[in-house]
Write an enzyme that holds these catalytic residues in place. Structure first.
Site, mmCIF file in Angstrom:
data_model
loop_
_atom_site.group_PDB
_atom_site.id
_atom_site.type_symbol
_atom_site.label_atom_id
_atom_site.label_comp_id
_atom_site.label_asym_id
_atom_site.label_seq_id
_atom_site.Cartn_x
_atom_site.Cartn_y
_atom_site.Cartn_z
ATOM 1 N N TYR A 154 0.846 -1.187 0.000
ATOM 2 C CA TYR A 154 0.000 0.000 0.000
ATOM 3 C C TYR A 154 0.882 1.238 0.000
ATOM 4 O O TYR A 154 1.529 1.561 0.990
ATOM 5 C CB TYR A 154 -0.913 0.020 1.227
ATOM 6 C CG TYR A 154 -1.862 -1.153 1.318
ATOM 7 C CD1 TYR A 154 -2.202 -1.907 0.208
ATOM 8 C CD2 TYR A 154 -2.424 -1.514 2.549
ATOM 9 C CE1 TYR A 154 -3.080 -2.977 0.303
ATOM 10 C CE2 TYR A 154 -3.312 -2.582 2.646
ATOM 11 C CZ TYR A 154 -3.628 -3.311 1.529
ATOM 12 O OH TYR A 154 -4.485 -4.370 1.629
ATOM 13 N N LEU A 189 -17.675 -3.654 2.381
ATOM 14 C CA LEU A 189 -18.738 -2.698 2.082
ATOM 15 C C LEU A 189 -18.858 -2.394 0.600
ATOM 16 O O LEU A 189 -19.578 -1.487 0.205
ATOM 17 C CB LEU A 189 -18.489 -1.378 2.834
ATOM 18 C CG LEU A 189 -18.575 -1.471 4.342
ATOM 19 C CD1 LEU A 189 -18.402 -0.086 4.949
ATOM 20 C CD2 LEU A 189 -19.892 -2.078 4.778
ATOM 21 N N PHE A 223 -21.750 -4.288 -3.943
ATOM 22 C CA PHE A 223 -23.144 -4.685 -3.823
ATOM 23 C C PHE A 223 -23.867 -4.516 -5.152
ATOM 24 O O PHE A 223 -23.904 -3.439 -5.729
ATOM 25 C CB PHE A 223 -23.857 -3.851 -2.749
ATOM 26 C CG PHE A 223 -23.372 -4.129 -1.363
ATOM 27 C CD1 PHE A 223 -22.796 -3.129 -0.607
ATOM 28 C CD2 PHE A 223 -23.466 -5.401 -0.834
ATOM 29 C CE1 PHE A 223 -22.347 -3.375 0.670
ATOM 30 C CE2 PHE A 223 -23.025 -5.660 0.433
ATOM 31 C CZ PHE A 223 -22.457 -4.648 1.197
#
Length: 271
Positions: free
Chosen positions: A65, A198, A201
């Protein structure tokens, strides 16, 4: 650091001899846009200190990262680390100039990755290292024997305490267990850490989450976090954010209590 006013949602889970909060923190976004920088240094330090102040004891990171940015921020914000805080890192991929994550699973590459994680985090031993498999589209079948065997060697050398796999197929999980023979994890059960809890979807998921959220006067994201914690005790969350306010919202949202009817409705997703 401040003592949290109440326990974090979900309680704790045992990873071998490590006890971590099931509500953890994913540090990837601290590296800045496209996880490549430049990072908001002051904001990142504040988020990390707030996470620990809230009682979070599980921080997920990787030296890829940035690269290297996130681990250096963690060291600046939190070193020397509390005995209760456990940093879980990933190896097996590096960063290219376009922000991709090309594989880096050759023995020499894995040894270098472990060494760099130790250096940038300021540690002598890494609590847990996950071998990143697959690619950006998901798991890819194939043996992990050589790569995971290298991590087992590093574990025997005392550079790593516990091992795991990331983005793996069921067959690769079974192969890793057979190679490592981690009796502690077999006795306690294996944790499942959704690294994108999260996101992604689809319409069906969004519709179900929104319906439950509207009934509870909550957000779909709160419902998603709470659902994951209540779905199974071995699910550990590492939702990432670069905002202190958003971090607090995630902790509060994960504490939402879902009824049996709510859970039944959500369980229909993907059925």
């Amino acid at each position: 650091m401040n003592t949290p006013a109440a326990p974090l949602p979900g309680g704790t889970w045992t990873l071998g001899d490590l006890t971590v909060t099931r509500f953890g923190y994913g540090a990837m976004q601290l590296a800045g846009p496209r996880v490549m920088g430049p990072a908001d240094r002051d904001g990142a330090l504040a988020v990390l200190r707030e996470a620990v102040g809230l009682g979070i004891t599980h921080i997920d990171t990787a030296d890829a990262y940035g690269p290297h940015i996130t681990n250096r921020l963690i060291r600046e914000a939190l070193h020397p680390y509390s005995d209760a805080l456990h940093l879980v890192t990933k190896v097996g991929a590096t960063r290219d100039e376009e922000g991709g994550l090309p594989p880096a699973r050759e023995p020499a590459e894995l040894r270098r990755a472990v060494t760099e994680n130790l250096e940038h985090l300021g540690l002598d031993t890494l609590d847990m290292v996950n071998l990143r498999l697959g690619d950006a589209r998901g798991p890819v079948s194939g043996s992990l024997a050589e790569a995971f065997g290298t991590l087992v060697d590093l574990q025997r050398e005392g550079l790593v305490r516990h091992l795991g796999v990331s983005n793996a197929t069921a067959e690769q999980v079974a192969e890793a267990r057979a190679i490592a023979l981690i009796d502690e994890l077999a006795g306690q059960g294996i944790a499942y850490v959704p690294f994108f809890p999260l996101g992604g979807f689809g319409p069906l998921q969004s519709s179900a989450l929104t319906a439950v959220a509207d009934r509870l006067d909550a957000t779909p994201m709160s419902v998603a976090l709470a659902w994951l914690l209540q779905r199974s005790p071995n699910i550990l969350l590492i939702p990432g954010t670069s905002s202190v306010a958003h971090l607090r919202e995630n902790v509060t949202g994960a504490g939402l209590r879902l009824s049996d009817d709510d859970l039944a409705e959500l369980e229909k997703i993907g059925a």
